[in-house]
Design a protein around this motif. Structure first.
Motif, PDB file in Angstrom:
ATOM      1  N   THR A   5       0.987  -1.173  -0.027  1.00 58.45           N
ATOM      2  CA  THR A   5      -0.061  -0.002   0.179  1.00 58.45           C
ATOM      3  C   THR A   5       0.885   1.432   0.045  1.00 58.45           C
ATOM      4  OG1 THR A   5      -0.186   0.220   2.423  1.00 58.45           O
ATOM      5  CG2 THR A   5      -1.895  -1.111   1.191  1.00 58.45           C
ATOM      6  N   ARG A  21       2.114   9.425  -1.655  1.00 59.25           N
ATOM      7  CA  ARG A  21       1.235   9.449  -2.527  1.00 59.25           C
ATOM      8  C   ARG A  21       1.593  10.666  -3.636  1.00 59.25           C
ATOM      9  NH1 ARG A  21      -1.623  10.556   1.604  1.00 59.25           N
ATOM     10  NH2 ARG A  21      -1.989   8.221   2.087  1.00 59.25           N
ATOM     11  N   THR A  31       1.764   2.378  -9.844  1.00 55.55           N
ATOM     12  CA  THR A  31       0.624   1.914  -8.989  1.00 55.55           C
ATOM     13  C   THR A  31      -0.361   1.267  -9.834  1.00 55.55           C
ATOM     14  OG1 THR A  31      -0.588   3.808  -8.774  1.00 55.55           O
ATOM     15  CG2 THR A  31       1.001   3.536  -7.378  1.00 55.55           C
ATOM     16  N   ARG A  33      -4.720  -0.451  -8.926  1.00 53.72           N
ATOM     17  CA  ARG A  33      -5.797  -0.691  -7.782  1.00 53.72           C
ATOM     18  C   ARG A  33      -6.105  -1.921  -7.464  1.00 53.72           C
ATOM     19  NH1 ARG A  33      -7.241   4.410  -5.731  1.00 53.72           N
ATOM     20  NH2 ARG A  33      -6.791   6.028  -7.139  1.00 53.72           N
ATOM     21  N   ASP A  34      -6.329  -2.388  -6.369  1.00 52.48           N
ATOM     22  CA  ASP A  34      -6.665  -3.532  -6.109  1.00 52.48           C
ATOM     23  C   ASP A  34      -8.447  -3.648  -6.237  1.00 52.48           C
ATOM     24  OD1 ASP A  34      -7.773  -2.458  -3.721  1.00 52.48           O
ATOM     25  OD2 ASP A  34      -6.512  -3.686  -2.500  1.00 52.48           O
ATOM     26  N   ARG A  38      -7.993   0.142  -3.597  1.00 53.09           N
ATOM     27  CA  ARG A  38      -6.706   0.963  -2.935  1.00 53.09           C
ATOM     28  C   ARG A  38      -5.409   0.878  -3.985  1.00 53.09           C
ATOM     29  NH1 ARG A  38      -5.092  -2.890   1.890  1.00 53.09           N
ATOM     30  NH2 ARG A  38      -5.529  -4.235   0.034  1.00 53.09           N
ATOM     31  N   ARG A  39      -4.751   1.804  -3.786  1.00 51.81           N
ATOM     32  CA  ARG A  39      -3.501   1.759  -4.929  1.00 51.81           C
ATOM     33  C   ARG A  39      -2.523   1.021  -4.064  1.00 51.81           C
ATOM     34  NH1 ARG A  39      -2.123   7.913  -6.550  1.00 51.81           N
ATOM     35  NH2 ARG A  39      -2.452   8.451  -4.374  1.00 51.81           N
ATOM     36  N   LEU A  40      -1.853   0.218  -4.905  1.00 52.97           N
ATOM     37  CA  LEU A  40      -0.600  -0.713  -4.654  1.00 52.97           C
ATOM     38  C   LEU A  40       0.222  -0.621  -5.391  1.00 52.97           C
ATOM     39  CD1 LEU A  40      -2.731  -3.941  -4.265  1.00 52.97           C
ATOM     40  CD2 LEU A  40      -2.200  -2.431  -2.396  1.00 52.97           C
TER      41      LEU A  40
END
Length: 131
Positions: A5, A21, A31, A33-34, A38-40
């Motif tokens: 994360t 961020r 990055t 998104r899951d 959430r950004r991973l």
């Protein structure tokens, strides 16, 4: 492959989550998104970025100096395996640590580039703990 994360990446890079961020928003860190939105950051991408950041002298300019004592949580950036011995590199914020250990230890810990690990330093020895 392990993903991180923004908050986890920030901790491993030694910066605030806001800084991480901003780097992601600016495209400096790739990055995705899951399913929860959430950004991973993929572990291998974070490992490469941490090395690039350290070489550039990156990090927050106003970060205070502190004694990290003997534990350096970071991300595995390189592993060189020999027949018996191995070399593991960890980028812990601005610190690059290298440990020489047995190949068997690397295999038992399941160490891979991009995974979180902690380097522990005692005297002139560096020990690796899997996070």
């Amino acid at each position: 492959m392990q993903s991180y994360t923004i908050g986890q990446a920030a901790r491993l890079l030694g910066v605030s989550p806001d800084t991480a961020r901003r780097w992601a928003d600016a495209g400096r860190m790739a990055t995705h998104r899951d399913e929860a939105g959430r950004r991973l950051i993929d572990g291998k991408d974070l490992a490469a970025f941490s090395v690039e950041l350290a070489k550039a002298g990156g990090g927050e300019e106003d970060a205070s100096s502190t004694s990290v004592r003997n534990a350096f949580p970071g991300i595995v950036t390189a592993i060189k395996l020999g027949d018996v011995a191995a070399q593991v590199e960890i980028q812990a914020g601005p610190h690059r640590l290298v440990s020489l250990l047995t190949r068997e230890a690397v295999e038992e810990l399941g160490l891979e580039v991009g995974m979180e690990a902690t380097a522990r330093v005692k005297s002139t020895n560096v020990h690796i703990d899997r996070a």
